[in-house]
Design an enzyme around this catalytic site. Structure first.
Site, PDB file in Angstrom:
ATOM      1  CG  HIS A 109     -18.552  84.923  88.742  1.00 38.72           C
ATOM      2  ND1 HIS A 109     -17.939  83.882  88.080  1.00 38.72           N
ATOM      3  CD2 HIS A 109     -19.036  84.411  89.888  1.00 38.72           C
ATOM      4  CE1 HIS A 109     -18.076  82.772  88.799  1.00 38.72           C
ATOM      5  NE2 HIS A 109     -18.727  83.071  89.908  1.00 38.72           N
ATOM      6  CG  ASP A 242     -18.655  86.337  83.191  1.00 36.03           C
ATOM      7  OD1 ASP A 242     -18.405  86.737  82.037  1.00 36.03           O
ATOM      8  OD2 ASP A 242     -18.111  85.330  83.683  1.00 36.03           O
ATOM      9  CG  ASP A 246     -16.005  83.166  80.853  1.00 35.74           C
ATOM     10  OD1 ASP A 246     -16.872  83.660  81.603  1.00 35.74           O
ATOM     11  OD2 ASP A 246     -15.049  82.481  81.276  1.00 35.74           O
ATOM     12  CE  LYS A 285     -24.454  74.278  87.731  1.00 36.47           C
ATOM     13  NZ  LYS A 285     -23.621  75.315  88.382  1.00 36.47           N
ATOM     14  CG  HIS A 308     -14.611  76.726  82.311  1.00 37.66           C
ATOM     15  ND1 HIS A 308     -13.438  76.800  81.598  1.00 37.66           N
ATOM     16  CD2 HIS A 308     -14.299  77.089  83.567  1.00 37.66           C
ATOM     17  CE1 HIS A 308     -12.466  77.194  82.397  1.00 37.66           C
ATOM     18  NE2 HIS A 308     -12.955  77.375  83.602  1.00 37.66           N
ATOM     19  N   GLY A 328     -24.053  79.760  82.359  1.00 37.78           N
ATOM     20  CA  GLY A 328     -23.997  80.767  81.305  1.00 37.78           C
ATOM     21  C   GLY A 328     -22.846  80.611  80.332  1.00 37.78           C
ATOM     22  CG  ASN A 424     -15.533  70.171  91.219  1.00 30.44           C
ATOM     23  OD1 ASN A 424     -15.179  69.359  92.059  1.00 30.44           O
ATOM     24  ND2 ASN A 424     -16.259  69.841  90.164  1.00 30.44           N
TER      25      ASN A 424
END
Length: 463
Positions: A109, A242, A246, A285, A308, A328, A424
């Site tokens: 994105h 996005d 994914d 989160k 992820h 997401g 990160n």
């Protein structure tokens, strides 16, 4: 030590979960060829014979994918070029083609001048030190040599068949699909039409310049076109993807954004109906309403680190049937492969909602709370980790029930939570707050303001 055959790529592009940087500045074809040779060498070390390579719709994609393929083949590993496809289709190709390894050339994105690599070898997503080890291979000249073959394959038809064979809608639906000119536009309309939907298409022409809006559905400003289309048509639901397909964004008929932690409630309820007692993984989160929701349906809630690659590793370790992140990314292991796939998540959402008479009401009935979106406190490189370290060591949060430190500092109160964690991927502290009402939200934010000011005075906070 053998002589280093390549200039050493810039350290800054080797991120926690992927490789990413500005094209032709730090991410050049030469750098990507060197990285490809390191990936191919690591593939050899892991006994892998072939790597599937896909790319998103960015203008730099063809040149970088070509350089990557050249590098991988220089290690003696075959490359299967699957063309311009969403990242989930690259992951799918590793299964479908039986090679277990793949690289997606994608900037996700990020803005148009970025690109990068998401990497899987032998079924393992590379992250952390595994990514740093690629740079060390280049530095040390620790590279395998050979002549891999280059072949082409098209997995799109197999992917459509696989999803359509798995997901069944109880009734036809009319939906808005916004791909933000990202690569998902090449497949999303066909996928949802195949499932029985009438599709109102927004920005489904793949255009790596992203001329209409940024392809990031986690930001409300990028969902305004979906909200308008839902208002102006008789479509009952909006889906947004996005840049590399994914991640999923969801909007109700009346324009409410259903954030991924609430989407995950619906997915968990559905999965637990078939996997009694299943473990549901979510990142730090996510809403505090999620754990109770999962327990009430007989599941085992597990809070985990954001990222992820980290969530996929935890999914593999636990055998959990489902995981999700606030960003997401959704990971279905039940009926699917365990990789993050916004298109498949959208299909599963439609399957659930098509069984309800009123999709809008079903989504709006999910538990909600007063909350902030992700707030970013910008700092210099390295400083976010130092700030969060100081919070862990010195900050006191009066009245808190629990402080969770698996990924940053998440402080739980009886009526809400506050979170500060170092990103990160960029030099920011990610902050998020949620509470039962506005007064509790203000109180928790004030506690974090005091705590941050106590360990690092003078920062301009985004709340």
């Amino acid at each position: 030590m053998t002589q280093r055959p390549y200039a050493l790529p810039a350290a800054e592009i080797f991120k926690a979960y992927d490789i990413r940087g500005i094209v032709d500045t730090v991410l050049t074809p030469e750098a990507v060829r060197a990285i490809g040779h390191a990936i191919g060498s690591e593939a050899v070390a892991r006994g892998q014979k072939a790597v599937a390579v896909g790319r998103d719709g960015r203008l730099s994609g063809p040149a970088l994918a070509g350089a990557l393929a050249d590098g991988i083949r220089a290690a003696g590993v075959d490359v299967i070029d699957i063309g311009c496809v969403p990242t989930p289709l690259t992951y799918f190709a590793a299964w479908q083609l039986g090679c277990d390894s793949c690289v997606s050339v994608t900037g996700s994105h990020n803005p148009p001048d970025y690109n990068g690599l998401k990497m899987v070898l032998g079924g393992q997503t590379l992250y952390g030190d595994m990514i740093q080890a690629l740079r060390r291979r280049i530095a040390d000249g620790d590279l395998a040599h050979g002549e891999g073959r280059l072949t082409q394959a098209d997995v799109t038809a197999a992917y459509l068949d696989r999803v359509a064979g798995d997901v069944k809608l109880a009734r036809p639906m009319k939906i808005v699909v916004d791909c933000g000119n990202g690569v998902a536009g090449g497949i999303a309309p066909a996928l949802f039409q195949r499932l029985g939907c009438e599709v109102v298409e927004l920005f489904c022409e793949v255009d790596g310049r992203f001329p209409n809006h940024h392809p990031d559905p986690s930001k409300p400003e990028n969902l305004q076109d979906v909200i308008r289309a839902l208002r102006d048509t008789d479509a009952e639901l909006g889906l947004a993807f996005d840049g590399d397909g994914d991640r999923l964004g969801v909007v109700t008929k009346d324009g409410e954004i259903i954030y991924p932690d609430r989407q995950l409630m619906l997915f968990a309820e559905d999965v637990l109906s078939r996997v009694p007692g299943g473990e549901i993984i979510f990142d730090v989160k996510c809403t505090r309403n999620l754990a109770g929701w999962v327990r009430a349906r007989g599941g085992k809630p597990t809070m985990w680190n954001t990222g992820h690659a980290l969530v996929k590793a935890k999914l593999k370790e636990t055998g959990a049937p489902l995981a999700g992140e606030m960003s997401g990314h959704m990971f279905f292991k039940e009926r699917w492969y365990g990789f993050d796939d916004g298109l498949y998540a959208g299909a599963r959402l439609l399957e659930i909602l098509s069984a309800r008479a009123d999709a809008n009401a079903a989504l709006k009935a999910l538990p909600n709370a007063v909350s902030t979106p992700e707030l970013n406190l910008k700092m210099a490189e390295g400083e976010p980790f130092e700030l969060v370290k100081r919070l862990k060591e010195a900050a006191r949060f009066d009245g808190a029930e629990e402080t969770i430190t698996i990924d940053g500092v998440r402080v739980e109160y009886a009526d809400g939570f506050g979170l500060a964690r170092p990103s990160n991927t960029t030099p920011v502290v990610v902050l998020r707050f949620e509470a039962d009402d506005a007064a509790a939200l203000a109180r928790i934010q004030a506690a974090f303001r005091d705590a941050i000011d106590g360990v690092w005075p003078g920062l301009k906070l985004p709340f």
